[in-house]
Design a protein around this motif. Structure first.
Motif, PDB file in Angstrom:
ATOM      1  N   GLU A  94     -48.051 -75.327 -15.935  1.00 30.72           N
ATOM      2  CA  GLU A  94     -47.700 -74.820 -14.595  1.00 30.72           C
ATOM      3  C   GLU A  94     -48.851 -75.179 -13.641  1.00 30.72           C
ATOM      4  OE1 GLU A  94     -46.598 -73.596 -11.437  1.00 30.72           O
ATOM      5  OE2 GLU A  94     -45.073 -72.933 -12.866  1.00 30.72           O
ATOM      6  N   THR A  95     -48.517 -75.674 -12.468  1.00 31.98           N
ATOM      7  CA  THR A  95     -49.573 -76.150 -11.559  1.00 31.98           C
ATOM      8  C   THR A  95     -49.870 -75.190 -10.407  1.00 31.98           C
ATOM      9  OG1 THR A  95     -47.874 -77.461 -10.466  1.00 31.98           O
ATOM     10  CG2 THR A  95     -49.322 -78.612 -12.028  1.00 31.98           C
ATOM     11  N   PHE A  96     -49.200 -74.038 -10.352  1.00 30.49           N
ATOM     12  CA  PHE A  96     -49.471 -73.084  -9.269  1.00 30.49           C
ATOM     13  C   PHE A  96     -50.963 -72.792  -9.203  1.00 30.49           C
ATOM     14  CE2 PHE A  96     -50.204 -68.806  -7.659  1.00 30.49           C
ATOM     15  CZ  PHE A  96     -49.431 -68.774  -6.524  1.00 30.49           C
ATOM     16  N   PRO A  97     -51.590 -72.755  -8.059  1.00 26.77           N
ATOM     17  CA  PRO A  97     -51.085 -73.051  -6.725  1.00 26.77           C
ATOM     18  C   PRO A  97     -51.662 -74.378  -6.197  1.00 26.77           C
ATOM     19  CG  PRO A  97     -52.991 -71.619  -6.543  1.00 26.77           C
ATOM     20  CD  PRO A  97     -52.924 -72.117  -7.968  1.00 26.77           C
ATOM     21  N   GLN A  98     -51.461 -75.439  -6.989  1.00 26.91           N
ATOM     22  CA  GLN A  98     -52.050 -76.731  -6.600  1.00 26.91           C
ATOM     23  C   GLN A  98     -51.129 -77.511  -5.671  1.00 26.91           C
ATOM     24  OE1 GLN A  98     -53.531 -78.991 -10.060  1.00 26.91           O
ATOM     25  NE2 GLN A  98     -53.395 -77.093 -11.234  1.00 26.91           N
ATOM     26  N   THR A  99     -51.712 -78.118  -4.669  1.00 28.11           N
ATOM     27  CA  THR A  99     -50.992 -79.078  -3.832  1.00 28.11           C
ATOM     28  C   THR A  99     -51.390 -80.465  -4.328  1.00 28.11           C
ATOM     29  OG1 THR A  99     -51.149 -77.593  -1.946  1.00 28.11           O
ATOM     30  CG2 THR A  99     -50.603 -79.890  -1.463  1.00 28.11           C
ATOM     31  N   LEU A 100     -50.409 -81.261  -4.715  1.00 31.44           N
ATOM     32  CA  LEU A 100     -50.697 -82.597  -5.239  1.00 31.44           C
ATOM     33  C   LEU A 100     -50.523 -83.615  -4.115  1.00 31.44           C
ATOM     34  CD1 LEU A 100     -48.884 -82.309  -8.697  1.00 31.44           C
ATOM     35  CD2 LEU A 100     -51.135 -81.469  -8.002  1.00 31.44           C
ATOM     36  N   LEU A 101     -51.374 -84.641  -4.133  1.00 30.27           N
ATOM     37  CA  LEU A 101     -51.380 -85.615  -3.030  1.00 30.27           C
ATOM     38  C   LEU A 101     -51.234 -87.040  -3.552  1.00 30.27           C
ATOM     39  CD1 LEU A 101     -54.636 -84.429  -1.157  1.00 30.27           C
ATOM     40  CD2 LEU A 101     -52.323 -83.555  -0.837  1.00 30.27           C
ATOM     41  N   GLU A 102     -50.515 -87.856  -2.784  1.00 28.12           N
ATOM     42  CA  GLU A 102     -50.495 -89.307  -3.003  1.00 28.12           C
ATOM     43  C   GLU A 102     -50.620 -89.916  -1.620  1.00 28.12           C
ATOM     44  OE1 GLU A 102     -46.767 -89.038  -6.051  1.00 28.12           O
ATOM     45  OE2 GLU A 102     -47.067 -90.952  -5.001  1.00 28.12           O
ATOM     46  N   ILE A 103     -51.705 -90.617  -1.369  1.00 31.73           N
ATOM     47  CA  ILE A 103     -51.893 -91.177  -0.027  1.00 31.73           C
ATOM     48  C   ILE A 103     -52.193 -92.663  -0.146  1.00 31.73           C
ATOM     49  CG2 ILE A 103     -53.195 -90.989   2.128  1.00 31.73           C
ATOM     50  CD1 ILE A 103     -53.684 -88.061   1.420  1.00 31.73           C
TER      51      ILE A 103
END
Ligand code: NAD
Ligand code: 89V
Length: 338
Positions: A234-243
């Protein structure tokens, strides 16, 4: 600086811990309509002045700023009262139930000549700050695409039961953070298209939202949020990014792993520290509470507007409103319409 805090509920405990660890700040008064919560926080943080009515607390004075940690319905009257009392103000997100109320609050603080900051803390999470540093320093060239993603199956309703009750849920409560992160990377957006869905039958609002933003600077971003996604781990509370940039691609993957591929490649663990009072998995959010509150103090001391000032937050709030409008009318919404 002396402060007062209104709303001694679930999240305010983090704010009180953070204030205790910030040099030069003392919380001298607490307010909550609920006598039990008020007494518990006063005892836990050794604060002697307590009020069940904010008007009485402002009338008694003796502090320089107020930290409003109540839910959104009370923000307008409390911010107005604080501005009239000549206080610097921090107000929790969502800042307002609608843009009109938010504009009134910004004007009230401006008229009083006081700092108004929205507690929009997700951009202050240290993994997000690490990624921002790479992108803003030119580490991926010119960014042209971003995906800002928060997908989880974590039970947020046990700690925050009100989240199950509103007709609006994930965009207003969580997507607001993710949209603000998109703004921190790419600046303001001129257009948004959104779809929403409710998967969990036990709640009233939407728990899935997918948004497509055209940013004024020319970049495109996808902001996707879900509380109906099962993940292991579970990844809460991570915001994942692809830029994607013209010279490299940055990813912030699950487990706080930052990777840059292309120019100046980089692989780095950017896990947030576990503060002494924090607890996993909330530590990522808890650390950002301390960072944003320190930012507020620094801005007052140095005479700078906070990054997430009330005026700045109007743009994040406009994206929230535009996303709901887009989903309801099944069309792209230009921000200039609001
Ligand atoms: P909560 O319901 O647990 O606590 C709110 C408290 O405010 C309650 O104790 C209530 O009695 C009190 N209150 C309400 N109106 C009042 C008034 N007029 N005067 C005095 N007391 C009043 O809510 P919570 O979960 O702590 O959330 C509070 C806010 O924090 C919400 O806006 C929520 O969205 C936000 N929040 C932010 C984050 C973040 O990371 N920034 C995380 C969780 C919650
Ligand atoms: O951060 C927040 O605003 C919280 C949560 C992470 C549960 O959505 O309400």
């Amino acid at each position: 600086m002396k402060g007062a805090l209104i709303g001694c509920g679930f999240f305010a405990q983090n704010q009180l811990h953070a204030w205790r660890d910030i040099d030069g700040v003392e919380i001298v008064a607490l307010c909550d309509q609920d006598a039990g919560r008020l007494a518990q926080s006063a005892a836990d943080f050794d604060i002697s002045r307590t009020y069940q009515n904010a008007a009485y607390m402002f009338a008694a004075g003796g502090f320089d700023f107020v930290d409003i940690a109540t839910t959104v319905g009370s923000h307008l009257p409390l911010v107005r009262m604080a501005a009239e009392a000549g206080m610097h103000i921090i107000c929790q997100k969502p800042f307002a139930e609608n843009l009109e109320d938010a504009r009134v609050m910004v004007a009230a603080a401006e008229d009083a000549g006081k700092v108004l900051m929205v507690h929009e803390n997700f951009r202050w999470q240290s993994p997000i700050q690490a990624a921002l540093e790479v992108v803003k320093s030119g580490g991926i060239g010119d960014p042209f695409f971003g995906r800002f993603s928060f997908r989880s199956g974590y039970d947020v309703f046990s700690g925050q039961p009100y989240l199950a009750e509103g007709t609006r849920f994930i965009i207003e409560d969580l997507g607001i953070h993710t949209l603000d992160i998109a703004r921190a990377f790419f600046g303001d957006a001129s257009q948004i298209t959104a779809t929403t869905k409710r998967v969990n039958p036990a709640i009233k609002g939407e728990d899935v939202a997918t948004m497509l933003l055209a940013h004024e600077g020319g970049a495109t971003s996808v902001v996707d949020c879900s509380y109906a996604t099962r993940r292991t781990p579970e990844t809460f509370p991570q915001t994942l990014l692809e830029i994607d940039g013209t010279e490299a691609t940055l990813r912030l993957d699950a487990g706080y792993q930052l990777t840059v591929t292309g120019k100046a490649p980089l692989t780095k663990d950017v896990s947030p520290p576990l503060l002494p009072w924090a607890e996993k998995p909330w530590h990522n959010i808890q650390e950002s509470v301390q960072t944003i509150q320190q930012h507020f103090v620094d801005c007052i001391a140095q005479g700078h507007p906070p990054q997430t000032s009330g005026a700045d937050n109007l743009k994040t709030l406009a994206l929230v409103e535009a996303a709901y409008l887009s989903a309801a009318e099944q069309r792209a919404v230009r921000l200039s319409e609001l």
